[in-house]
Design an enzyme around this catalytic site. Structure first.
Site, PDB file in Angstrom:
ATOM      1  N   GLY A  12       3.684  -5.759   7.912  1.00 12.95           N
ATOM      2  CA  GLY A  12       3.276  -5.625   6.621  1.00 12.95           C
ATOM      3  C   GLY A  12       4.381  -5.156   5.641  1.00 12.95           C
ATOM      4  N   VAL A  24      21.933  -1.881   5.314  1.00 12.22           N
ATOM      5  CA  VAL A  24      22.385  -2.919   6.395  1.00 12.22           C
ATOM      6  C   VAL A  24      23.467  -3.831   5.997  1.00 12.22           C
ATOM      7  CG1 VAL A  24      21.718  -4.418   8.301  1.00 12.22           C
ATOM      8  CG2 VAL A  24      20.178  -2.671   7.691  1.00 12.22           C
ATOM      9  N   ARG A  26      25.315  -3.797   3.332  1.00 10.66           N
ATOM     10  CA  ARG A  26      26.633  -3.462   2.680  1.00 10.66           C
ATOM     11  C   ARG A  26      27.413  -2.647   3.793  1.00 10.66           C
ATOM     12  NH1 ARG A  26      25.045  -2.303  -3.669  1.00 10.66           N
ATOM     13  NH2 ARG A  26      25.134  -4.838  -4.185  1.00 10.66           N
ATOM     14  N   ARG A  73       3.502 -12.701   9.080  1.00 12.28           N
ATOM     15  CA  ARG A  73       3.109 -12.755  10.363  1.00 12.28           C
ATOM     16  C   ARG A  73       3.031 -13.867  11.155  1.00 12.28           C
ATOM     17  NH1 ARG A  73      -0.171  -8.331   7.690  1.00 12.28           N
ATOM     18  NH2 ARG A  73       0.868  -6.503   8.914  1.00 12.28           N
ATOM     19  N   ASP A 104       5.154  -1.185  14.085  1.00 15.47           N
ATOM     20  CA  ASP A 104       4.688  -1.216  15.278  1.00 15.47           C
ATOM     21  C   ASP A 104       4.816  -2.571  16.083  1.00 15.47           C
ATOM     22  OD1 ASP A 104       4.380   1.026  17.184  1.00 15.47           O
ATOM     23  OD2 ASP A 104       2.184   0.375  17.513  1.00 15.47           O
ATOM     24  N   GLY A 105       3.921  -3.375  15.680  1.00 18.19           N
ATOM     25  CA  GLY A 105       4.094  -4.867  15.827  1.00 18.19           C
ATOM     26  C   GLY A 105       5.421  -5.790  15.927  1.00 18.19           C
ATOM     27  N   THR A 127       6.983   0.917   7.503  1.00 16.97           N
ATOM     28  CA  THR A 127       5.361   0.591   7.460  1.00 16.97           C
ATOM     29  C   THR A 127       4.828   1.794   6.750  1.00 16.97           C
ATOM     30  OG1 THR A 127       3.285   0.575   8.600  1.00 16.97           O
ATOM     31  CG2 THR A 127       5.236   1.512   9.694  1.00 16.97           C
ATOM     32  N   ILE A 128       3.906   1.374   5.652  1.00 17.90           N
ATOM     33  CA  ILE A 128       3.276   2.671   4.947  1.00 17.90           C
ATOM     34  C   ILE A 128       2.490   3.703   5.877  1.00 17.90           C
ATOM     35  CG2 ILE A 128       3.341   1.488   2.688  1.00 17.90           C
ATOM     36  CD1 ILE A 128       0.272   0.889   3.341  1.00 17.90           C
ATOM     37  N   ASP A 129       1.999   3.120   7.193  1.00 20.94           N
ATOM     38  CA  ASP A 129       1.056   3.620   7.912  1.00 20.94           C
ATOM     39  C   ASP A 129       1.630   4.899   8.622  1.00 20.94           C
ATOM     40  OD1 ASP A 129      -0.751   2.003   7.310  1.00 20.94           O
ATOM     41  OD2 ASP A 129      -0.443   0.654   9.013  1.00 20.94           O
ATOM     42  N   ASP A 131       3.093   5.107  11.525  1.00 25.39           N
ATOM     43  CA  ASP A 131       2.334   5.313  13.091  1.00 25.39           C
ATOM     44  C   ASP A 131       3.415   4.786  14.104  1.00 25.39           C
ATOM     45  OD1 ASP A 131       2.574   2.761  12.088  1.00 25.39           O
ATOM     46  OD2 ASP A 131       0.660   2.198  12.749  1.00 25.39           O
ATOM     47  N   ARG A 173      -5.982   1.202   9.327  1.00 27.60           N
ATOM     48  CA  ARG A 173      -6.888   0.511  10.461  1.00 27.60           C
ATOM     49  C   ARG A 173      -7.040   1.312  11.626  1.00 27.60           C
ATOM     50  NH1 ARG A 173      -5.850  -4.805   8.482  1.00 27.60           N
ATOM     51  NH2 ARG A 173      -3.855  -4.915   9.684  1.00 27.60           N
ATOM     52  N   HIS A 251      -4.521  -3.248  -2.037  1.00 24.88           N
ATOM     53  CA  HIS A 251      -2.934  -3.614  -1.847  1.00 24.88           C
ATOM     54  C   HIS A 251      -2.090  -2.774  -3.045  1.00 24.88           C
ATOM     55  CE1 HIS A 251      -4.244  -6.438   1.025  1.00 24.88           C
ATOM     56  NE2 HIS A 251      -2.968  -6.564   1.401  1.00 24.88           N
ATOM     57  N   ARG A 254       0.463  -0.693  -1.029  1.00 20.19           N
ATOM     58  CA  ARG A 254       1.860  -1.299  -0.712  1.00 20.19           C
ATOM     59  C   ARG A 254       2.809  -1.572  -1.749  1.00 20.19           C
ATOM     60  NH1 ARG A 254       1.697  -2.696   4.191  1.00 20.19           N
ATOM     61  NH2 ARG A 254      -0.469  -3.710   5.229  1.00 20.19           N
TER      62      ARG A 254
END
Ligand code: ADP
Length: 320
Positions: A12, A24, A26, A73, A104-105, A127-129, A131, A173, A251, A254
């Protein structure tokens, strides 16, 4: 010292991924190391959508949300054959190390990629989560929580004018972090997250008696992992008889120009990750913990699950 590295964003998208990519790129160029961009995540790695970047490639992006590299994905990457193809493509360009910016994924996928061969891989939590285990911050989470807070503030204005209950469904989620942070900061009466049990009928009884005693409005923040905000709002409306409206933020959460915190931290982590991979460090994820940059073992991140701080849940109950 490696001579050529690549960077990709995956999973995401989140505001600040561009700032991290820029840092990264530069840093590599500053160190006289060639740097390549993998477009569209692992899907692009398999499709050989890999192009060399210059300092100018990352100009005018620090203020933009999303990720200019694109993200995707990829089911194929979940197979060993897919990962082998991806690794071969990287090597065909002379790429010797990889920086992965993702959730994470994506980091899980990176750990599997690193098992295939001697390609140093480092990660940055994006990630915005918020987590990712072992860290208390992920790129994009600050902007997202501020976006939700802005929505809560606006919905509060209209809720109080009409004596309504407003249910706001936010992303998350598996993780209630966004709901909890924005809920506490926005003064929500109830914050429903997957990590904490709640009794909706009890909440309805409380709401009803509060309104009978003159309450003008209530804000209820619901993490999507708890269930549909629409369904929850419908039930609350039926059980309380109070005009209840639901807002699913979707969304919007995001997007947007990244906050100061997301830009700064993404820049710091981008530099650290690039320097590490250039010097041959592998299987490390660079993130923030208690305000400091930490390098966490990628396998620990993959094998552990971050939990919501129970102190936040307690605080939310006290202040509601
Ligand atoms: P995020 O990185 O935001 O958590 P996803 O969970 O969708 O997003 O992961 C992004 C991509 O990473 C997936 O589409 C897939 O290609 C790869 N990925 C995720 N989990 C795994 C896994 N267990 N094995 C291999 N690849 C994975």
């Amino acid at each position: 010292m490696l001579k050529s590295i690549a960077v990709l964003t995956s999973g995401g998208d989140s505001p600040g991924m561009n700032a991290a990519t820029r840092a990264v790129v530069r840093t590599a160029i500053f160190e006289k190391v060639a740097v390549w961009g993998v477009y569209n995540g692992y899907q692009g790695m398999i499709a050989d959508d890999i192009h060399e970047l210059t300092s100018r490639s990352v100009g005018d992006i620090i203020q933009r949300g999303g990720t200019f590299l694109g993200t995707a994905r990829s089911e194929e990457f979940r197979t060993e054959a897919g990962r082998k193809k991806a690794l071969k493509n990287l090597q065909s360009h002379g790429i010797e190390g990889l920086v992965i910016i993702g959730g994470d994924g994506s980091l899980r996928g990176g750990a599997l990629l690193s098992e295939l061969g001697n390609m140093p891989i480092v990660g940055i939590p994006g990630t915005i989560d918020n987590d990712v285990w072992g860290t208390d911050y992920t790129i994009g989470s600050d902007t997202a929580v501020n976006t939700i807070l802005d929505a809560i503030n606006k919905l509060r204005d209209t809720a109080s004018s009409h004596r309504r209950i407003i249910v706001i469904e936010v992303m998350g989620r598996k993780s209630g972090w966004l709901a909890m942070m924005a809920g506490i900061a926005g003064g929500a009466e109830y914050i429903l997250v997957p990590e904490a049990k709640f009794d909706l009928s009890q909440i309805c009884r409380e709401l009803k008696s509060d309104y009978e005693r003159g309450r003008r409005y209530s804000i209820i923040v619901v993490a999507e992992g708890v269930g549909s905000g629409m369904e929850i709002g419908k039930k609350i409306g039926q059980e309380t008889g109070i005009d209840t409206r639901v807002s699913v933020l979707g969304h919007i959460q995001r997007g947007g120009s990244p906050s100061v915190e997301d830009r700064l931290k993404a820049s710091i982590l981008g530099e650290r990750a690039a320097l590490a991979v250039i010097s041959g460090v592998s299987n490390r994820v660079f993130g923030f913990n208690a305000g400091k940059v930490v390098g966490i073992d990628l396998r620990d991140i993959v094998n552990n699950t971050k939990t919501l701080d129970p102190e936040l849940v307690r605080l939310a109950n006290v202040l509601a």
